[in-house]
Design a protein around this motif. Structure first.
Motif, PDB file in Angstrom:
ATOM      1  N   GLU A 434       0.825  -1.203   0.000  1.00  0.00           N
ATOM      2  CA  GLU A 434       0.000   0.000   0.000  1.00  0.00           C
ATOM      3  C   GLU A 434       0.861   1.255   0.000  1.00  0.00           C
ATOM      4  N   SER A 438       1.420   3.179  -3.595  1.00  0.00           N
ATOM      5  CA  SER A 438       0.728   4.480  -3.591  1.00  0.00           C
ATOM      6  C   SER A 438       1.697   5.601  -3.927  1.00  0.00           C
ATOM      7  N   TYR A 448      -3.254   4.032  -8.871  1.00  0.00           N
ATOM      8  CA  TYR A 448      -3.310   2.934  -7.907  1.00  0.00           C
ATOM      9  C   TYR A 448      -4.298   3.204  -6.769  1.00  0.00           C
ATOM     10  N   THR A 449      -5.097   2.177  -6.445  1.00  0.00           N
ATOM     11  CA  THR A 449      -5.900   2.142  -5.220  1.00  0.00           C
ATOM     12  C   THR A 449      -5.726   0.759  -4.606  1.00  0.00           C
ATOM     13  N   SER A 450      -6.142   0.591  -3.378  1.00  0.00           N
ATOM     14  CA  SER A 450      -5.922  -0.676  -2.680  1.00  0.00           C
ATOM     15  C   SER A 450      -6.582  -1.853  -3.379  1.00  0.00           C
TER      16      SER A 450
END
Length: 475
Positions: A434, A438, A448-450
């Motif tokens: 993460e 990120s 990007y996201t989780s």
């Protein structure tokens, strides 16, 4: 699973076999149904070899062919901070920008290819009853369960909850094909399969399953689950055999095939073309199914330049035609340097014979450190320092270490195993994905996201399931 259904029908009607360089090469058969073919141990062994053929994949430009492991770098390295496309164009660029569509053909191909590998393993397991020699039957079972575990471990880490298929099914078994089960159930099968594999194998082969390969893979499974002591014991079992070691020259790891460092590799031959690979040509730009893919990011260049030691010169090179770009150098097609112009190879680069290394001894040494660290931020344990130092010594970094932090270990894994499809999984396992991805995404204008830590279930699977399958969040 349109592709899988087609392959099931084809394989029920004919037996396909592979040519691998360090084991039996049986004669292909055709026009033989599965109902009457498997009557002897030799015939079952053709199904065993067929599993490895499935992992090897088909060297072709047809997107509907199962390409096996040859597409894996898109789904792993190019979703990390290690590699990207050269020009940020086309379907391949979806991976680096964290904008993968559920309709992405590369994702669909990998998903279908590895479920096809699982199918092939299940065929072996379904026919063990005709093998009269109990030792031979146990060995074939062990190989099939290693291969099935290997395929499931890749799939579950990439897609999360997935269908669990532990027997030969037909296209009518939609409830099994399209029912996603919890990752914990997948890991239970993986652990069970690898435990059987360890008990039933020796270390005869490097491009077929072996005891050490099953131990190393299970150690990585345990590390992924946070089960550290069993992982440590498995790594130490491999270390204590004395059967494996680090090559003196880092470059020889990749071009002196079947060497002492290799634990498990996917075997390729330059000829015939059906047993060759194309991905190393794609990385050289302008040749292969695609071009200008798996180019090295500035982040990876910086890490290698600062911490790679002797490994750096063998890990990447400047693109001869565009000096602001960098190419992976670990897998020049057939070991050729690419000539002065970067494109002239002694042989056809799209039919390279480079083996693809899945597990090697340096990885085991670094997993040993990770297991001893057991989730802590640092260790000064003597056994961990010894394993860590061995890897660094080979790279010419001989200053003694007195402690190893989690960040030290993650960096060492990055520069030692760069472009070998480990980086994304390492970031996730270390709990760093993460923060690292990120920051990397923000610095490069990516999205990007989780939810991007998992790939989408291929849209064609969703469509043909008629509502049975649900998509991963974010897609």
């Amino acid at each position: 699973m349109k592709h899988i259904k087609l392959v099931i029908l084809l394989l029920l009607g004919a037996v396909v076999v592979s040519c691998q360089k360090d084991f039996l090469e049986p004669v292909p058969s055709s026009g033989i149904t599965s109902a009457n073919y498997y009557t002897t141990a030799d015939e079952v062994e053709t199904a065993v070899i067929n599993m490895y053929d499935g992992i090897q994949g088909v060297n072709s430009t047809d997107p509907d062919d199962n390409h096996g492991v040859q597409n894996e770098f898109y789904l792993t390295e190019m979703r990390s901070d290690n590699t990207r496309t050269k020009s940020q164009e086309g379907e391949a660029a979806q991976f680096e920008s964290y904008n993968v569509a559920a309709t992405n053909g590369i994702v669909s191909n990998y998903y279908a290819s590895f479920y096809n590998v699982i199918f092939r393993a299940n065929v072996v397991l379904a026919n063990l009853g005709v093998v009269e020699d109990p030792k031979a039957a146990a060995k074939f079972e062990a190989e099939a369960k290693f291969v099935r575990a290997y395929a499931y471990f890749n799939l579950v880490r990439l897609f999360g909850d997935i269908p669990l298929i532990d027997r030969v099914i037909t296209p009518s078994d939609t409830d099994v094909q399209f029912t996603r089960v919890a990752t914990s159930s997948i890991y239970e099968l993986i652990e069970s399969d690898l435990t059987t594999a360890i008990a039933g194998l020796d270390n005869t082969y490097k491009t077929r399953a072996s005891k050490a390969a099953a131990q190393a893979l299970l150690a990585k499974v345990y590390l992924t689950e946070g089960n550290y002591l069993p992982a440590q014991n498995l790594c130490e079992d491999i270390i204590n055999t004395g059967s494996f070691g680090l090559m003196d020259n880092f470059n020889d790891v990749f071009y002196s095939e079947l060497n002492k460092e290799i634990i498990f590799a996917i075997g390729y031959l330059a000829s015939p073309s059906s047993d060759s690979e194309y991905f190393s040509a794609e990385w050289m730009n302008g040749v292969g199914r695609s071009s200008g893919v798996n180019y090295v990011t500035s982040d990876a260049v910086g890490a290698l330049d600062a911490s790679g030691g002797d490994r750096t010169q063998y890990s990447y090179r400047i693109d001869p035609f565009q000096t602001s770009q960098n190419q992976v150098a670990k897998y020049f097609p057939n070991g050729d340097s690419g000539g002065a112009d970067g494109k002239t190879f002694a042989n056809d680069p799209t039919t390279a014979g480079n083996d693809w290394i899945v597990l090697r001894y340096a990885d085991v040494l670094l997993m040993h450190v990770e297991a001893i660290m057991a989730g802590a931020n640092e260790t000064s344990n003597g056994a961990a320092l010894t394993s860590f130092q061995k890897v660094r010594n080979r790279a010419g970094l001989t200053t003694p270490v007195t402690s190893v932090t989690k960040d030290d270990l993650l960096l060492e894994r990055r520069v030692e195993l760069a472009f070998e499809n480990h980086r994304l999984f390492d970031l996730i396992r270390f709990g760093k994905a993460e923060s690292v991805l990120s920051a990397y995404s923000a610095n490069n204008g990516y999205g990007y996201t989780s939810s991007d830590l998992l790939l989408p279930i291929p849209q064609n699977e969703i469509n043909i399931s008629k509502g049975l399958m649900k998509q991963n969040p974010g897609y």
